[in-house]
Design an enzyme around this catalytic site. Sequence first.
Site, short mmCIF file in Angstrom:
data_model
loop_
_atom_site.label_atom_id
_atom_site.label_comp_id
_atom_site.label_asym_id
_atom_site.label_seq_id
_atom_site.Cartn_x
_atom_site.Cartn_y
_atom_site.Cartn_z
N LYS A 3 0.79 -1.28 -0.02
CA LYS A 3 -0.05 -0.04 0.02
C LYS A 3 0.92 1.40 -0.15
O LYS A 3 1.30 1.77 1.10
CB LYS A 3 -0.87 -0.01 1.13
CG LYS A 3 -2.28 0.91 0.77
CD LYS A 3 -2.76 1.43 1.97
CE LYS A 3 -2.08 2.91 2.69
NZ LYS A 3 -2.00 3.92 1.63
N ASP B 99 9.39 1.88 10.78
CA ASP B 99 10.86 2.81 10.17
C ASP B 99 9.86 4.01 10.28
O ASP B 99 9.18 4.51 9.53
CB ASP B 99 11.16 2.23 8.97
CG ASP B 99 11.92 1.37 9.05
OD1 ASP B 99 13.27 1.54 9.39
OD2 ASP B 99 11.70 0.33 8.62
N CYS C 268 13.63 11.60 6.36
CA CYS C 268 13.63 11.02 7.78
C CYS C 268 14.81 11.36 8.39
O CYS C 268 15.03 11.23 9.82
CB CYS C 268 13.33 9.85 8.03
SG CYS C 268 14.14 8.58 6.86
P1 NAD Z 1 2.27 8.60 7.06
O1 NAD Z 1 2.28 7.80 8.24
O2 NAD Z 1 1.06 9.85 7.06
O3 NAD Z 1 1.66 7.60 6.08
C1 NAD Z 1 2.53 6.57 5.75
C2 NAD Z 1 1.60 5.25 5.14
O4 NAD Z 1 0.67 4.82 5.92
C3 NAD Z 1 0.67 6.06 3.97
O5 NAD Z 1 0.71 4.78 2.78
C4 NAD Z 1 -0.69 6.15 4.51
O6 NAD Z 1 -1.86 6.01 3.68
C5 NAD Z 1 -0.67 4.96 5.58
N1 NAD Z 1 -1.69 5.00 6.74
C6 NAD Z 1 -1.89 6.11 7.24
N2 NAD Z 1 -2.93 5.71 8.18
C7 NAD Z 1 -2.93 4.34 8.50
C8 NAD Z 1 -3.85 3.35 9.13
N3 NAD Z 1 -4.38 3.86 10.09
N4 NAD Z 1 -3.42 2.28 8.82
C9 NAD Z 1 -2.49 1.84 7.90
N5 NAD Z 1 -1.96 2.50 7.00
C10 NAD Z 1 -2.13 3.72 7.19
O7 NAD Z 1 3.47 9.12 6.65
P2 NAD Z 1 4.03 10.14 5.40
O8 NAD Z 1 3.60 11.65 5.64
O9 NAD Z 1 3.33 9.70 4.08
O10 NAD Z 1 5.40 10.29 5.48
C11 NAD Z 1 6.32 10.76 6.32
C12 NAD Z 1 6.83 10.16 7.55
O11 NAD Z 1 7.60 9.03 7.18
C13 NAD Z 1 7.72 10.97 8.33
O12 NAD Z 1 7.54 11.09 9.75
C14 NAD Z 1 9.12 10.34 8.03
O13 NAD Z 1 10.07 10.55 9.01
C15 NAD Z 1 8.78 8.93 7.82
N6 NAD Z 1 9.65 8.35 7.16
C16 NAD Z 1 10.43 7.32 7.90
C17 NAD Z 1 11.56 6.75 7.11
C18 NAD Z 1 12.44 5.51 7.49
O14 NAD Z 1 12.82 4.99 6.94
N7 NAD Z 1 12.59 5.68 8.84
C19 NAD Z 1 11.77 7.13 5.65
C20 NAD Z 1 10.76 7.90 5.10
C21 NAD Z 1 10.03 8.67 5.72
#
Ligand code: NAD
Length: 473
Positions: A173, A245, A279
């Site tokens: 997803k 992550d 991140c």
């Molecule tokens: P997000 O958490 O808003 O969304 C990530 C994914 O989760 C999306 O596909 C979204 O549709 C899905 N999602 C949302 N609610 C959900 C639920 N209740 N159940 C299951 N899936 C759900 O994150 P974002 O805004 O897309 O990305 C930014 C975040 O990602 C930042 O916090 C960043 O630090 C983190 N990030 C971490 C890494 C790492 O490797 N540690 C890398 C890149 C980004």
Amino acid sequence: MNMNNVAFPVTASHSVITVNNPFDGTQVGTVVNMPAERAESLIDIARDGAKVARALPRHERARILETCAVLVERDKEAFAALIVDEAGKTLKQAQKEVLRCVNTLKLSADEARRNGGEVVPFDSYVGSEGRQGWFTREPLGVIVAITPYNDPLNLVAHKLGPAIAGGNSVVLKPSELAPLSAIKLVDYLNIAGLPPNVISIATGGPALGEALVSARDVRMISFTGGFVTGEKIARTAGLKKLAMDLGGNAPVIVMDDCDLEDAVESCVSGAYWAAGQNCIGTQRILVHARIYDAFRERFVALTQALKVGNPALPDTDVGPMITTQAARRTEDIVSDAIRQGAKLLCGNVRDDSVYAPTVLENVSFHCDLWTQEIFSPVVVLQKIDSIDEALDLANLPAYSLHAGIFTRDLEIALKAADRLEAGGVMINDSSDYRFDAMPFGGFKYGSLGREGVRFAYEDMTQPKVVCIRKTGR
Ligand code: NAD
């Protein structure tokens, strides 16, 4: 690229998600907005796919991954253009992400060939003489992979590559904000010979994600995204393996014996790469008092010299944020810090989704800018008098991913490597360095497991022991 979905072909009755260019708002594509009820049939498909994936010989898994790597490299400009269009990364940044994706796929092929298990030395301690055996690395089965918008290609490869290498099936997803690069990558895996049903794509929002997370037959959730989502997933998942992550709030320490110009240039790149939506992006810079003024002057000058705007132009340094709403949130957090006494050195100017690179000092340690992940082109400068003070301040937030230190003093560098509470410590580099083969993940609150191909592969496989008792007859 529109409406094509491996798992769920669109019909007139389905609603769609429109993917817009974050810079100019033009439509880049549409995907099916799958309702939560689709989760069940996607898991059914993946259950069949798991049998197919498991039966693929290791050389075939490796061949598919290597062929896909070759195809992505051949079409690197098309992939880069798509990342620019849907995620707003600049062309240079998108090109780099595509090459990293190629590496991730190649590393995954290596893992498929190499990491099949080990001999267990049963006779190494008293009590198990007369036995010989080994463990193999077996697939887990069905994995649900959920990815964010900010690295829409390579973070997907970091889940699909190790999962395929390990013989699993995946329901992927991708972020609803930038799902097209993921769909294109899966198309390329299929062209490379991946059998049907091994990877299915679930295009939709949080409700679909939640339904996938709660499905009983899923053996692992591999999630990359924010803390709030990670916490929700952990609550919903039940008895499943979780890889989390999550975000960062990276500190970089700059000591007075460093190469100042090099430190400034690295920190500018680390702070504003992908418009700070990174991140491991540098958020807090702790600079020794003896060089603070010189560092600040040069850092602000280089920040103001950055070319900000249209990410598709080859000389743009900083593109838009993913949405205007995200840029407004940044503005609010910065304004709040200023109300609490922070001094704005440059930036805090917004034009729709484009937020100018911003530098502040005198930021209260209680502000969100200090304690939370801001995920924006915003940086805090902090004067420090000693390495110990810097380390204490660097470690203040409740969670962390990467940290960095600039110094020529080996003792200080090693002290920082020891004391910084982070999954990676970069010496003479900003926090924003990652090699796709290295273990990658966070310390402290929330982070579970490590990505980096070998480490994700090991997480996505389970050992099976075979032990032979010699009967002596
Ligand atoms: P997000 O958490 O808003 O969304 C990530 C994914 O989760 C999306 O596909 C979204 O549709 C899905 N999602 C949302 N609610 C959900 C639920 N209740 N159940 C299951 N899936 C759900 O994150 P974002 O805004 O897309 O990305 C930014 C975040 O990602 C930042 O916090 C960043 O630090 C983190 N990030 C971490 C890494 C790492 O490797 N540690 C890398 C890149 C980004």
